[in-house]
Design a protein around this motif. Structure first.
Motif, PDB file in Angstrom:
ATOM      1  N   ASP A 292       1.162  -1.059  -0.232  1.00  0.00           N
ATOM      2  CA  ASP A 292      -0.457   0.585   0.052  1.00  0.00           C
ATOM      3  C   ASP A 292       1.113   1.069   0.327  1.00  0.00           C
TER       4      ASP A 292
ATOM      5  N   GLU B  29      -9.387   4.513  -6.434  1.00  0.00           N
ATOM      6  CA  GLU B  29      -9.578   2.780  -5.977  1.00  0.00           C
ATOM      7  C   GLU B  29      -8.447   1.839  -6.251  1.00  0.00           C
ATOM      8  N   GLN B  30      -8.523   0.586  -6.402  1.00  0.00           N
ATOM      9  CA  GLN B  30      -7.065  -0.563  -6.506  1.00  0.00           C
ATOM     10  C   GLN B  30      -7.991  -1.469  -7.534  1.00  0.00           C
ATOM     11  N   GLN B  31      -7.274  -1.315  -8.708  1.00  0.00           N
ATOM     12  CA  GLN B  31      -7.104  -2.224  -9.930  1.00  0.00           C
ATOM     13  C   GLN B  31      -6.424  -3.165  -9.961  1.00  0.00           C
TER      14      GLN B  31
ATOM     15  N   ALA C   3      -1.272  -5.767  -9.333  1.00  0.00           N
ATOM     16  CA  ALA C   3      -2.780  -4.344  -8.557  1.00  0.00           C
ATOM     17  C   ALA C   3      -1.931  -3.274  -8.354  1.00  0.00           C
ATOM     18  N   ARG C   4      -2.352  -2.648  -8.147  1.00  0.00           N
ATOM     19  CA  ARG C   4      -2.309  -1.206  -8.378  1.00  0.00           C
ATOM     20  C   ARG C   4      -3.447  -0.071  -7.922  1.00  0.00           C
ATOM     21  N   ARG C   5      -2.977   0.930  -7.204  1.00  0.00           N
ATOM     22  CA  ARG C   5      -3.574   2.155  -6.261  1.00  0.00           C
ATOM     23  C   ARG C   5      -3.456   2.743  -7.649  1.00  0.00           C
TER      24      ARG C   5
ATOM     25  N   HIS D 102       1.619   0.911  -8.211  1.00  0.00           N
ATOM     26  CA  HIS D 102       1.802  -0.750  -8.960  1.00  0.00           C
ATOM     27  C   HIS D 102       2.232  -0.890  -8.018  1.00  0.00           C
ATOM     28  N   LEU D 103       1.734  -1.998  -6.957  1.00  0.00           N
ATOM     29  CA  LEU D 103       1.821  -2.588  -5.565  1.00  0.00           C
ATOM     30  C   LEU D 103       2.751  -3.843  -5.083  1.00  0.00           C
TER      31      LEU D 103
END
Length: 236
Positions: free
Chosen positions: A56, A119-121, A127-129, A154-155
């Motif tokens: 995060d 949002e988180q996608q 996964a990316r915030r 990019h998480l």
């Protein structure tokens, strides 16, 4: 009034307030995307800003800093564009008076923020915030279209990026001199704006990570909660 300080005066404040009565200056058929054969330019520019630890977003980290700079509209290259808005307005629905700058000329252009993303996608390694917003052009603008500005972390890798996407085309321009200048130089200036603004956001983000004071919107002498961005030195 000095040309460099046009946005500081009551006239600019009056123009900003008048934007509330203007509507978006174009329309697209429901469900249809802009098509190049109808004169639309489709743009996308991605720029790596910095890295954080995977996971995060970190409080006070690159993503956090970049989101604030984008929220406040601090990233435009001031030699190309400056802006006036009411800081107390909510982000969604906010009207912004843009001042385009080219060869000593100044052009007032109104836009309205019509979308906000938070949002988180994706999942796993994708996964990316994502946080950002987009505006559409209003009546009287030299262009028609929409621009979206997004800060993406990019998480999986920790990479923090800035993404500019949008579509645009020239609006009807009555003044023949302005119309000719826009035909000759508008697209070139637009592309330069994308590159310079992405570079500026990267520089501001990295400077704050190294301890530089945060860039803050400049209060307008006209008062009423109006601010001028991007922040520049008093001599600019």
């Amino acid at each position: 009034m000095l040309r460099e300080r046009r946005l500081h005066g009551e006239d600019a404040a009056s123009v900003l307030h008048s934007l509330a009565g203007r509507t978006v200056n174009y329309s697209l058929p429901r469900g249809e995307a802009p098509a190049r054969e109808e004169g639309w330019h489709i743009d996308s520019l991605r720029r790596l800003l910095a890295h954080e630890r995977p996971g995060d977003p970190e409080p006070g980290g690159a993503w956090d800093i970049a989101c604030r700079l984008v929220r406040d509209y601090q990233f435009p290259e001031p030699g190309i564009l400056r802006a006036l808005y009411h800081q107390g307005d909510t982000l969604l629905g906010r009207d912004i008076l843009l001042e385009g700058r080219f060869l000593g000329l100044r052009f007032d252009m109104g836009v309205r923020i019509t979308s906000v993303t938070d949002e988180q996608q994706g999942a796993g390694e994708t996964a990316r915030r994502v946080w950002g917003w987009g505006y559409r052009t209003l009546e009287g603008h030299l262009e028609e279209g929409e621009l979206l500005y997004q800060v993406i972390k990019h998480l999986h890798s920790g990479a923090v990026e800035f993404l500019i996407t949008g579509y645009s085309r020239r609006a009807p321009i009555r003044n023949p001199v302005v119309r000719a200048g826009f035909v000759l130089f508008g697209r070139m200036t637009q592309r330069r704006f994308y590159r310079a603004s992405a570079d500026r956001l990267r520089s501001l983000t990295r400077a704050e990570l190294l301890g530089a004071p945060p860039a803050r919107p400049q209060p307008s002498p006209a008062g009423d909660g109006l601010v001028i961005v991007p922040s520049v030195s008093a001599t600019t």
